[in-house]
Each structure stands twice: as structure tokens, then as C-alpha cells.
Design a protein around this motif. Structure first.
Motif, PDB file in Angstrom:
ATOM      1  N   SER A  66       0.749  -1.065   0.026  1.00 43.82           N
ATOM      2  CA  SER A  66       0.030   0.174  -0.071  1.00 43.82           C
ATOM      3  C   SER A  66       0.771   1.256   0.007  1.00 43.82           C
ATOM      4  CB  SER A  66      -0.919  -0.013   1.392  1.00 43.82           C
ATOM      5  OG  SER A  66      -1.519   1.029   1.428  1.00 43.82           O
ATOM      6  N   ARG A  67       1.872   1.311   1.079  1.00 41.55           N
ATOM      7  CA  ARG A  67       2.614   2.612   1.219  1.00 41.55           C
ATOM      8  C   ARG A  67       3.998   2.137   1.321  1.00 41.55           C
ATOM      9  NH1 ARG A  67       0.279   6.499   5.034  1.00 41.55           N
ATOM     10  NH2 ARG A  67      -0.533   4.808   5.875  1.00 41.55           N
ATOM     11  N   LEU A  68       5.034   2.779   0.977  1.00 45.21           N
ATOM     12  CA  LEU A  68       6.383   2.720   1.332  1.00 45.21           C
ATOM     13  C   LEU A  68       6.599   4.015   2.181  1.00 45.21           C
ATOM     14  CD1 LEU A  68       8.761   1.719  -1.478  1.00 45.21           C
ATOM     15  CD2 LEU A  68       8.354   0.559   0.435  1.00 45.21           C
ATOM     16  N   LEU A  69       7.163   3.681   3.538  1.00 42.38           N
ATOM     17  CA  LEU A  69       7.464   4.692   4.669  1.00 42.38           C
ATOM     18  C   LEU A  69       8.860   5.207   4.575  1.00 42.38           C
ATOM     19  CD1 LEU A  69       5.112   3.448   7.286  1.00 42.38           C
ATOM     20  CD2 LEU A  69       4.412   4.774   5.545  1.00 42.38           C
ATOM     21  N   VAL A  70       9.596   4.622   3.942  1.00 38.91           N
ATOM     22  CA  VAL A  70      11.090   4.871   3.601  1.00 38.91           C
ATOM     23  C   VAL A  70      11.712   5.075   2.701  1.00 38.91           C
ATOM     24  CG1 VAL A  70      11.543   3.518   6.019  1.00 38.91           C
ATOM     25  CG2 VAL A  70      11.580   2.346   3.839  1.00 38.91           C
ATOM     26  N   THR A  71      12.733   5.582   2.448  1.00 35.98           N
ATOM     27  CA  THR A  71      13.454   5.755   1.271  1.00 35.98           C
ATOM     28  C   THR A  71      15.011   5.055   1.118  1.00 35.98           C
ATOM     29  OG1 THR A  71      14.392   7.884   1.778  1.00 35.98           O
ATOM     30  CG2 THR A  71      12.293   7.688   0.643  1.00 35.98           C
ATOM     31  N   VAL A  72      15.658   4.993   0.064  1.00 36.64           N
ATOM     32  CA  VAL A  72      16.888   4.528   0.068  1.00 36.64           C
ATOM     33  C   VAL A  72      17.945   5.482   0.620  1.00 36.64           C
ATOM     34  CG1 VAL A  72      18.763   3.783  -1.388  1.00 36.64           C
ATOM     35  CG2 VAL A  72      16.648   3.071  -2.110  1.00 36.64           C
ATOM     36  N   GLY A  73      18.909   4.838   1.488  1.00 36.81           N
ATOM     37  CA  GLY A  73      19.672   5.762   2.435  1.00 36.81           C
ATOM     38  C   GLY A  73      19.145   6.206   3.652  1.00 36.81           C
ATOM     39  N   GLN A  74      17.841   6.067   3.880  1.00 35.58           N
ATOM     40  CA  GLN A  74      17.244   6.626   5.258  1.00 35.58           C
ATOM     41  C   GLN A  74      17.825   5.597   6.343  1.00 35.58           C
ATOM     42  OE1 GLN A  74      13.294   7.197   5.041  1.00 35.58           O
ATOM     43  NE2 GLN A  74      12.883   6.935   7.106  1.00 35.58           N
ATOM     44  N   LYS A  75      17.939   6.389   7.533  1.00 38.58           N
ATOM     45  CA  LYS A  75      18.617   5.676   8.699  1.00 38.58           C
ATOM     46  C   LYS A  75      17.392   5.380   9.420  1.00 38.58           C
ATOM     47  CE  LYS A  75      21.827   5.920  12.709  1.00 38.58           C
ATOM     48  NZ  LYS A  75      22.609   7.035  13.394  1.00 38.58           N
ATOM     49  N   VAL A  76      17.045   4.105   9.959  1.00 35.20           N
ATOM     50  CA  VAL A  76      15.948   3.670  10.631  1.00 35.20           C
ATOM     51  C   VAL A  76      16.371   2.952  11.947  1.00 35.20           C
ATOM     52  CG1 VAL A  76      14.472   3.052   8.725  1.00 35.20           C
ATOM     53  CG2 VAL A  76      15.940   1.408   9.367  1.00 35.20           C
ATOM     54  N   LYS A  77      15.732   2.942  12.817  1.00 36.66           N
ATOM     55  CA  LYS A  77      15.702   2.394  14.288  1.00 36.66           C
ATOM     56  C   LYS A  77      14.762   1.178  14.484  1.00 36.66           C
ATOM     57  CE  LYS A  77      17.381   6.523  16.865  1.00 36.66           C
ATOM     58  NZ  LYS A  77      17.196   7.542  17.786  1.00 36.66           N
ATOM     59  N   ARG A  78      15.062   0.188  15.347  1.00 35.19           N
ATOM     60  CA  ARG A  78      14.432  -0.943  15.714  1.00 35.19           C
ATOM     61  C   ARG A  78      12.734  -0.479  16.028  1.00 35.19           C
ATOM     62  NH1 ARG A  78      15.758  -6.179  17.591  1.00 35.19           N
ATOM     63  NH2 ARG A  78      13.988  -7.385  18.707  1.00 35.19           N
ATOM     64  N   GLY A  79      12.118  -1.024  15.461  1.00 31.41           N
ATOM     65  CA  GLY A  79      10.628  -0.786  15.685  1.00 31.41           C
ATOM     66  C   GLY A  79       9.934   0.083  14.843  1.00 31.41           C
ATOM     67  N   ASP A  80      10.788   1.006  13.933  1.00 34.56           N
ATOM     68  CA  ASP A  80      10.296   1.779  13.025  1.00 34.56           C
ATOM     69  C   ASP A  80       9.466   1.281  11.895  1.00 34.56           C
ATOM     70  OD1 ASP A  80      11.605   3.935  14.316  1.00 34.56           O
ATOM     71  OD2 ASP A  80      13.045   4.356  13.022  1.00 34.56           O
ATOM     72  N   ALA A  81       8.342   1.980  11.569  1.00 31.81           N
ATOM     73  CA  ALA A  81       7.281   1.208  10.568  1.00 31.81           C
ATOM     74  C   ALA A  81       8.093   1.603   8.956  1.00 31.81           C
ATOM     75  CB  ALA A  81       6.023   2.257  10.491  1.00 31.81           C
ATOM     76  N   LEU A  82       8.280   0.554   8.320  1.00 31.37           N
ATOM     77  CA  LEU A  82       8.869   0.565   6.734  1.00 31.37           C
ATOM     78  C   LEU A  82       7.773   0.633   5.812  1.00 31.37           C
ATOM     79  CD1 LEU A  82      11.541  -2.181   7.704  1.00 31.37           C
ATOM     80  CD2 LEU A  82      11.746  -0.008   7.975  1.00 31.37           C
ATOM     81  N   ALA A  83       6.811  -0.285   5.944  1.00 31.37           N
ATOM     82  CA  ALA A  83       5.780  -0.098   4.732  1.00 31.37           C
ATOM     83  C   ALA A  83       4.484  -0.573   5.450  1.00 31.37           C
ATOM     84  CB  ALA A  83       6.395  -1.222   3.687  1.00 31.37           C
ATOM     85  N   ILE A  84       3.399  -0.453   4.594  1.00 29.68           N
ATOM     86  CA  ILE A  84       1.918  -1.015   4.924  1.00 29.68           C
ATOM     87  C   ILE A  84       1.616  -1.871   3.832  1.00 29.68           C
ATOM     88  CG2 ILE A  84      -0.305  -0.184   5.341  1.00 29.68           C
ATOM     89  CD1 ILE A  84       0.687   2.319   6.483  1.00 29.68           C
ATOM     90  N   LEU A  85       1.295  -3.066   4.306  1.00 29.62           N
ATOM     91  CA  LEU A  85       0.710  -4.011   3.347  1.00 29.62           C
ATOM     92  C   LEU A  85      -0.628  -4.220   3.667  1.00 29.62           C
ATOM     93  CD1 LEU A  85       3.596  -6.875   3.622  1.00 29.62           C
ATOM     94  CD2 LEU A  85       3.442  -4.978   1.977  1.00 29.62           C
ATOM     95  N   ILE A  86      -1.494  -4.777   2.278  1.00 34.24           N
ATOM     96  CA  ILE A  86      -2.629  -4.903   2.588  1.00 34.24           C
ATOM     97  C   ILE A  86      -2.836  -6.514   2.196  1.00 34.24           C
ATOM     98  CG2 ILE A  86      -5.021  -4.610   1.630  1.00 34.24           C
ATOM     99  CD1 ILE A  86      -4.515  -1.892   0.781  1.00 34.24           C
ATOM    100  N   ILE A  87      -3.239  -7.364   3.235  1.00 32.48           N
ATOM    101  CA  ILE A  87      -3.335  -8.688   3.027  1.00 32.48           C
ATOM    102  C   ILE A  87      -4.511  -9.215   2.326  1.00 32.48           C
ATOM    103  CG2 ILE A  87      -3.593 -10.978   4.556  1.00 32.48           C
ATOM    104  CD1 ILE A  87      -0.811  -9.559   4.593  1.00 32.48           C
ATOM    105  N   GLU A  88      -4.192  -9.909   1.346  1.00 32.83           N
ATOM    106  CA  GLU A  88      -5.452 -10.023   0.157  1.00 32.83           C
ATOM    107  C   GLU A  88      -6.065 -11.495   0.613  1.00 32.83           C
ATOM    108  OE1 GLU A  88      -6.528  -8.185  -1.809  1.00 32.83           O
ATOM    109  OE2 GLU A  88      -4.713  -6.657  -1.928  1.00 32.83           O
ATOM    110  N   GLN A  89      -5.293 -12.416   1.075  1.00 29.86           N
ATOM    111  CA  GLN A  89      -5.947 -13.590   1.620  1.00 29.86           C
ATOM    112  C   GLN A  89      -6.684 -13.471   2.987  1.00 29.86           C
ATOM    113  OE1 GLN A  89      -2.797 -16.394   1.798  1.00 29.86           O
ATOM    114  NE2 GLN A  89      -2.670 -16.632  -0.359  1.00 29.86           N
ATOM    115  N   GLN A  90      -7.900 -14.233   2.927  1.00 27.39           N
ATOM    116  CA  GLN A  90      -8.837 -13.900   4.160  1.00 27.39           C
ATOM    117  C   GLN A  90      -8.818 -15.602   4.586  1.00 27.39           C
ATOM    118  OE1 GLN A  90     -12.764 -12.439   3.905  1.00 27.39           O
ATOM    119  NE2 GLN A  90     -11.846 -10.607   3.016  1.00 27.39           N
ATOM    120  N   THR A  91      -8.890 -15.540   6.115  1.00 30.56           N
ATOM    121  CA  THR A  91      -8.986 -16.750   6.612  1.00 30.56           C
ATOM    122  C   THR A  91     -10.232 -17.045   7.381  1.00 30.56           C
ATOM    123  OG1 THR A  91      -6.608 -16.439   7.273  1.00 30.56           O
ATOM    124  CG2 THR A  91      -7.625 -18.207   8.366  1.00 30.56           C
ATOM    125  N   SER A  92     -10.772 -18.135   7.090  1.00 33.05           N
ATOM    126  CA  SER A  92     -12.107 -18.588   7.893  1.00 33.05           C
ATOM    127  C   SER A  92     -12.029 -18.783   9.170  1.00 33.05           C
ATOM    128  CB  SER A  92     -12.639 -19.825   7.137  1.00 33.05           C
ATOM    129  OG  SER A  92     -11.812 -20.805   7.298  1.00 33.05           O
TER     130      SER A  92
END
Length: 412
Positions: A66-92
Motif C-alpha cells: 500500500s505505502r512505502l514509509l522509507v527511502t533508500v539511504g534513510q536511517k531507521v531504528k528498531r521498531g520503526d515502520a517501513l511499509a504498509i501491506l494489505i493482506i489479500e488472503q482471508q482466513t475462515s
């Protein structure tokens, strides 16, 4: 008879000039034999990779980015959000969900067991490296003591030869006996030089072995980081195992974003790499090392501590010069060509004209940038290179007298 012309005598070159020329030529030949050396080198293909390794951020399930929250060369710390995914498979709901949760728990337990095995394996490797270093230290100490005693023997031999030389001069012994004693003295001095060379080899081996414990610790840390990343991915998968929804990918450790493999809107399958993180220790600089690959025909003469000269494909050495590095590790097991990156494997096949396995060689670089005299150009992850390693270097006189020395050792 004047019509035949006048008679002239040719001038001969003075004898002292001829003698001086001969002396100069002989002196030049002696100096060449004494100080010149013969060097055998080999060229190895390689690639630049981060010294701390890389961490692959993978999609926990089949999803759409869905979205990328970082760019190449960006410094991140443990626990930082990197991207948002939309799960397409549903589980009964019901038993199927319970089975999926159980499967995820079993997979997590297997990964934790793998972490325990990795810790035990590298603990044994570190202990072996420390023991190897201690063994080399003992052998070096014994060799130095043996050399000290043998040096006393050489001193006695020199004194004995000097005494025989005086007795021969006084007419008590024949010159033949003096030549025999001189030969014995030369043999002792040759053995002393061999001991010196062996001690130098042990010193180099000790220096190379001193890097092994740290290298084992670094490898263990890299393996633990990859396993921890797998656990983090698994935990994120279990959170959204019931219904469709958005999932945030989190950074499992501090680092720098090195590469992005997908764009918003792309679909990723479970386990597909989405981005690469280079671990960092509170700094924005990424330290790169060179990894070379040698065939079984050349790896035998390559050892830790050797100097190498590096040429980068992206920087012509005629303008940017050479890089320098020191070999810190030589793999004991070969790597198959199909396990290497495609571009590197193609270059290796062209270089060695075959498809035989190769050994990985770790080289610590002295510089992280090249200069053309006016500007610095930093090295980048994934750059291909070619390095020259010295396989053998001997003095000319050692090469000339090698058959005699080998024959003497066989007789002894």
C-alpha cells in the motif's frame, strides 16, 4: 705506392677500461641476484558487500504494498515502520484458523531452536579459534627457543672455522679440510635462515589467527540478526492471521535502507524480499568489505594477512588508482556457481573458463572511497572488482640455488 693511400693503425681499447666495464657488469649481476625477486600473482574476481551483512525484509504473506514509509539511504531504528501491506488472503474462522495459528507457533518454535543451534555452533567455533591462536603462540615460542640454541651452534661453527683457517695458514692442515669446514658452516647458516623464514611464517599465521575470534563473533551476530528478523516476520504474520487488513512492517534492528525491491501497488508473495537493511551501530557510514572468489588451483597459497591490490570495474585504475586491502578470512569449503549472484557467476565463469566451485575470501579494505585528484568517490554496495594476490615471492638467488638446497635437505 702513394696511389694506394696512407697506412693507419687502429686504436685498441685500453685494458683498464675493459676491466672497469667487466667489473661493472659483474657487480650489476651480483646485485641483481642478491636483491631482485620473482613474484607469482593471481587475479581474483569479487564484489563489495557490507561488512556487517544485510537483513532482508520479507513479506509475511501474499499481499499488496500500500505505502512505502522509507527511502533508500534513510536511517531507521528498531521498531520503526517501513511499509504498509494489505493482506489479500482471508482466513475462515473455526478449526482452520486454529490450525493456521498452530502451524505458526510450530514454525516459531523451530526458528527459536535454530537460534539455539547457531549460538552453540559459533560458540564452538570461537573456542576453536582461541585454541588455534594459543597453539600458534606455543609453536612460535618453541621455534624461537630452538632458533636461539641453533644460533649458538652457528657461532661455535664460525669460531671453529676461524681456528681451522689459522691452522691451515700455519701449515698444520691442508686447504681441503678448511673447505670442508667452510661447507659445514654454510650449511649451518642456511639452516638458520630457514628457521628465520619459518618463524616469519608463524608470526604471519599468528596475526591472521588473531582475527578469527572476532570474525566468528561477527558471523554469529549476522546469523542471529537474520533469525531475529524471521521471528519478527512470523510474529507480524500471526497478528493478521484471522482477517483481511493492513499490516505494518517494522524494522527488526537499527540500520540504513540499502535497496527497495518493490513499489506501491505491487503484489508480493509470502517470503518475497521487499527491501534490504544494512545494520549500523549508531553511524550513517556503511563499511564495505571485498569478497573474492578463488578456484581450488589458487586458494592453497592464499592465507590471512596477505596484502591485495584492488581494481574496481566502475573506476578505471589508470585514472583512479588502486585500492588496498588485507585478507581476513579464507573459506574452508567451496561455493557452487549457482549459489552466487548471476552477474558475478558469469564473470567468474569467463575468468576461470569453467564452472568449478570457488572459495570465498574476505578482504578488509583500507579505504572506502577513491579519488581522481580533485574529488572523492565513495564505494557502493554490490560493485564488482578484480584483485591481485601474491601467491609466491622468492629472491633470485633462492630460485637459482633451490636444487642445491633441496638436495642438501634430502641428504640430511
Amino acid at each position: 705506392m702513394g696511389w694506394l693511400g696512407s697506412v693507419r693503425r687502429s686504436r685498441q681499447i685500453p685494458q683498464n677500461i675493459l676491466a672497469a666495464l667487466a667489473l661493472v657488469l659483474v657487480s650489476a649481476l651480483v646485485l641483481f641476484i642478491a636483491f631482485a625477486s620473482i613474484t607469482r600473482k593471481t587475479s581474483l574476481q569479487g564484489v563489495l558487500l557490507p561488512a556487517a551483512g544485510t537483513v532482508q525484509v520479507k513479506s509475511p504473506r501474499s499481499a499488496t504494498l500500500s505505502r512505502l514509509l522509507v527511502t533508500v539511504g534513510q536511517k531507521v531504528k528498531r521498531g520503526d515502520a517501513l511499509a504498509i501491506l494489505i493482506i489479500e488472503q482471508q482466513t475462515s474462522l473455526g478449526d482452520s484458523l486454529n490450525r493456521e495459528v498452530s502451524a505458526l507457533e510450530e514454525k516459531g518454535q523451530a526458528i527459536r531452536s535454530q537460534l539455539g543451534l547457531v549460538n552453540a555452533q559459533y560458540s564452538r567455533r570461537i573456542e576453536a579459534a582461541v585454541a588455534h591462536l594459543a597453539s600458534i603462540e606455543r609453536e612460535l615460542k618453541e621455534s624461537q627457543e630452538e632458533r636461539r640454541l641453533f644460533e649458538m651452534r652457528v657461532a661455535i661453527g664460525r669460531a671453529t672455522y676461524a681456528a681451522y683457517e689459522r691452522l691451515v695458514a700455519d701449515g698444520f692442515y691442508s686447504p681441503l679440510l678448511r673447505m670442508q669446514k667452510e661447507g659445514e658452516l654454510l650449511e649451518l647458516e642456511a639452516r638458520l635462515k630457514s628457521m628465520d623464514k619459518a618463524i616469519e611464517g608463524l608470526v604471519r599465521e599468528r596475526k591472521a589467527a588473531s582475527f578469527e575470534p572476532d570474525a566468528a563473533k561477527n558471523d554469529a551476530e549476522m546469523s542471529r540478526k537474520n533469525i531475529e528478523q524471521s521471528l519478527a516476520d512470523l510474529q507480524r504474520a500471526s497478528v493478521d492471521s484471522a482477517t483481511k487488513g493492513e499490516v505494518q512492517l517494522m524494522a527488526a534492528q537499527d540500520g540504513i535502507i540499502d535497496a527497495l525491491m518493490v513499489n506501491p501497488g505491487d503484489t508480493a508473495i509470502a517470503g518475497q524480499s521487499l527491501m534490504t537493511i544494512i545494520p549500523s551501530a549508531g553511524t550513517s557510514d556503511v563499511k564495505l568489505d571485498a569478497y573474492l572468489f578463488a578456484t581450488g588451483r589458487t586458494v592453497g597459497l592464499i592465507s590471512n594477512g596477505q596484502q591485495v591490490r584492488v581494481r574496481y570495474s566502475a573506476f578505471p585504475y589508470q585514472r583512479y588508482g588502486y585500492g588496498k586491502g588485507v585478507i581476513e578470512g579464507v573459506a574452508s569449503s567451496p561455493v557452487a556457481m549457482q549459489d552466487l549472484p548471476a552477474s558475478l557467476a558469469d564473470a567468474l565463469r569467463a575468468s576461470i573458463k569453467g564452472n568449478e566451485p570457488v572459495y570465498r575470501i574476505h578482504v578488509r579494505l583500507e579505504e572506502q572511497a577513491l579519488s581522481n585528484g580533485t574529488k572523492l568517490f565513495p564505494l557502493k554496495n554490490g560493485m564488482t572488482l578484480e584483485a591481485d594476490a601474491v601467491l609466491d615471492q622468492r629472491r633470485v638467488y633462492e630460485w637459482i640455488f633451490e636444487p642445491i638446497i633441496r638436495a642438501t635437505k634430502k641428504i640430511n
